[in-house]
Motif scaffolding. Sequence first.
Motif, PDB file in Angstrom:
ATOM      1  N   PHE A  53      53.583  47.061  27.276  1.00  0.00           N
ATOM      2  CA  PHE A  53      52.906  45.842  27.701  1.00  0.00           C
ATOM      3  C   PHE A  53      51.637  46.186  28.473  1.00  0.00           C
ATOM      4  O   PHE A  53      51.595  47.169  29.213  1.00  0.00           O
ATOM      5  CB  PHE A  53      53.817  45.002  28.593  1.00  0.00           C
ATOM      6  N   PRO A  54      50.583  45.362  28.336  1.00  0.00           N
ATOM      7  CA  PRO A  54      49.342  45.593  29.078  1.00  0.00           C
ATOM      8  C   PRO A  54      49.454  45.068  30.512  1.00  0.00           C
ATOM      9  O   PRO A  54      48.875  44.044  30.859  1.00  0.00           O
ATOM     10  CB  PRO A  54      48.315  44.803  28.259  1.00  0.00           C
ATOM     11  N   VAL A  55      50.209  45.774  31.333  1.00  0.00           N
ATOM     12  CA  VAL A  55      50.415  45.344  32.722  1.00  0.00           C
ATOM     13  C   VAL A  55      49.109  45.433  33.507  1.00  0.00           C
ATOM     14  O   VAL A  55      48.843  44.616  34.373  1.00  0.00           O
ATOM     15  CB  VAL A  55      51.526  46.180  33.392  1.00  0.00           C
ATOM     16  N   HIS A  56      48.288  46.417  33.174  1.00  0.00           N
ATOM     17  CA  HIS A  56      46.980  46.569  33.811  1.00  0.00           C
ATOM     18  C   HIS A  56      45.887  46.352  32.774  1.00  0.00           C
ATOM     19  O   HIS A  56      46.095  46.583  31.587  1.00  0.00           O
ATOM     20  CB  HIS A  56      46.828  47.973  34.410  1.00  0.00           C
ATOM     21  N   ALA A  57      44.722  45.947  33.241  1.00  0.00           N
ATOM     22  CA  ALA A  57      43.545  45.828  32.385  1.00  0.00           C
ATOM     23  C   ALA A  57      42.976  47.226  32.147  1.00  0.00           C
ATOM     24  O   ALA A  57      43.336  48.186  32.836  1.00  0.00           O
ATOM     25  CB  ALA A  57      42.494  44.943  33.056  1.00  0.00           C
ATOM     26  N   ARG A  58      42.100  47.297  31.177  1.00  0.00           N
ATOM     27  CA  ARG A  58      41.416  48.564  30.904  1.00  0.00           C
ATOM     28  C   ARG A  58      40.588  48.952  32.126  1.00  0.00           C
ATOM     29  O   ARG A  58      39.903  48.111  32.720  1.00  0.00           O
ATOM     30  CB  ARG A  58      40.507  48.364  29.694  1.00  0.00           C
ATOM     31  N   GLY A  59      40.648  50.218  32.487  1.00  0.00           N
ATOM     32  CA  GLY A  59      39.904  50.695  33.646  1.00  0.00           C
ATOM     33  C   GLY A  59      38.472  51.061  33.283  1.00  0.00           C
ATOM     34  O   GLY A  59      38.112  51.125  32.109  1.00  0.00           O
ATOM     35  N   PRO A  60      37.657  51.324  34.291  1.00  0.00           N
ATOM     36  CA  PRO A  60      36.284  51.760  34.027  1.00  0.00           C
ATOM     37  C   PRO A  60      36.282  53.156  33.397  1.00  0.00           C
ATOM     38  O   PRO A  60      37.316  53.807  33.323  1.00  0.00           O
ATOM     39  CB  PRO A  60      35.640  51.765  35.417  1.00  0.00           C
ATOM     40  N   ALA A  61      35.134  53.602  32.953  1.00  0.00           N
ATOM     41  CA  ALA A  61      35.020  54.905  32.287  1.00  0.00           C
ATOM     42  C   ALA A  61      35.679  56.005  33.121  1.00  0.00           C
ATOM     43  O   ALA A  61      35.444  56.119  34.320  1.00  0.00           O
ATOM     44  CB  ALA A  61      33.552  55.234  32.058  1.00  0.00           C
ATOM     45  N   GLY A  62      36.543  56.765  32.477  1.00  0.00           N
ATOM     46  CA  GLY A  62      37.211  57.878  33.149  1.00  0.00           C
ATOM     47  C   GLY A  62      38.494  57.500  33.867  1.00  0.00           C
ATOM     48  O   GLY A  62      39.223  58.363  34.335  1.00  0.00           O
ATOM     49  N   VAL A  63      38.782  56.210  33.973  1.00  0.00           N
ATOM     50  CA  VAL A  63      40.006  55.740  34.639  1.00  0.00           C
ATOM     51  C   VAL A  63      40.771  54.890  33.627  1.00  0.00           C
ATOM     52  O   VAL A  63      40.237  53.901  33.138  1.00  0.00           O
ATOM     53  CB  VAL A  63      39.675  54.898  35.896  1.00  0.00           C
ATOM     54  N   PRO A  64      42.019  55.281  33.287  1.00  0.00           N
ATOM     55  CA  PRO A  64      42.713  54.528  32.238  1.00  0.00           C
ATOM     56  C   PRO A  64      43.076  53.097  32.610  1.00  0.00           C
ATOM     57  O   PRO A  64      43.025  52.211  31.767  1.00  0.00           O
ATOM     58  CB  PRO A  64      43.968  55.354  31.963  1.00  0.00           C
ATOM     59  N   CYS A  65      43.455  52.856  33.865  1.00  0.00           N
ATOM     60  CA  CYS A  65      43.967  51.541  34.238  1.00  0.00           C
ATOM     61  C   CYS A  65      43.102  50.864  35.295  1.00  0.00           C
ATOM     62  O   CYS A  65      42.627  51.500  36.221  1.00  0.00           O
ATOM     63  CB  CYS A  65      45.400  51.654  34.766  1.00  0.00           C
ATOM     64  N   GLY A  66      42.974  49.544  35.128  1.00  0.00           N
ATOM     65  CA  GLY A  66      42.230  48.725  36.070  1.00  0.00           C
ATOM     66  C   GLY A  66      43.158  47.808  36.838  1.00  0.00           C
ATOM     67  O   GLY A  66      44.310  48.153  37.105  1.00  0.00           O
ATOM     68  N   PRO A  67      42.709  46.601  37.139  1.00  0.00           N
ATOM     69  CA  PRO A  67      43.532  45.666  37.918  1.00  0.00           C
ATOM     70  C   PRO A  67      44.721  45.126  37.117  1.00  0.00           C
ATOM     71  O   PRO A  67      44.739  45.170  35.888  1.00  0.00           O
ATOM     72  CB  PRO A  67      42.553  44.533  38.267  1.00  0.00           C
ATOM     73  N   VAL A  68      45.703  44.616  37.842  1.00  0.00           N
ATOM     74  CA  VAL A  68      46.908  44.054  37.228  1.00  0.00           C
ATOM     75  C   VAL A  68      46.552  42.790  36.452  1.00  0.00           C
ATOM     76  O   VAL A  68      45.763  41.969  36.905  1.00  0.00           O
ATOM     77  CB  VAL A  68      47.963  43.743  38.316  1.00  0.00           C
TER      78      VAL A  68
END
Length: 124
Positions: free
Chosen positions: A7-22
Amino acid sequence: LTLGGLFPVHARGPAGVPCGPVKKEKGIHRLEAMLYALDRVNGDPRVLPNLTLGARILDTCSRDTYALEQALSFVRSLLPPEGGEGSCPDGSAPRRPPPERLVGVIGASASSVSIMVANVLRLF
């Protein structure tokens, strides 16, 4: 029986970081819906008598490559541990729980991710 969940619990992160905000609506709500369904099935002995469903849920971070990496962790859980069996201090063989056997995987939410994951998991 154990069901996998992606499940996409987190949003896509910025470049170089896989996960963003919940992601509350499209991520957490879907995860909670799966857990609720499992609770309902497990709570009614008429639905699946003598069986209990469990879950191993992983986050895709709304990124196809990260989801594929997570799906591979389902496969890695079936493999023997690295470095052989090893031994206990008294010389006996270690007792390990049997590998987790997933009977199916729910998700992912995006078709492109689901296709990639299905292509890998069908091999196993």
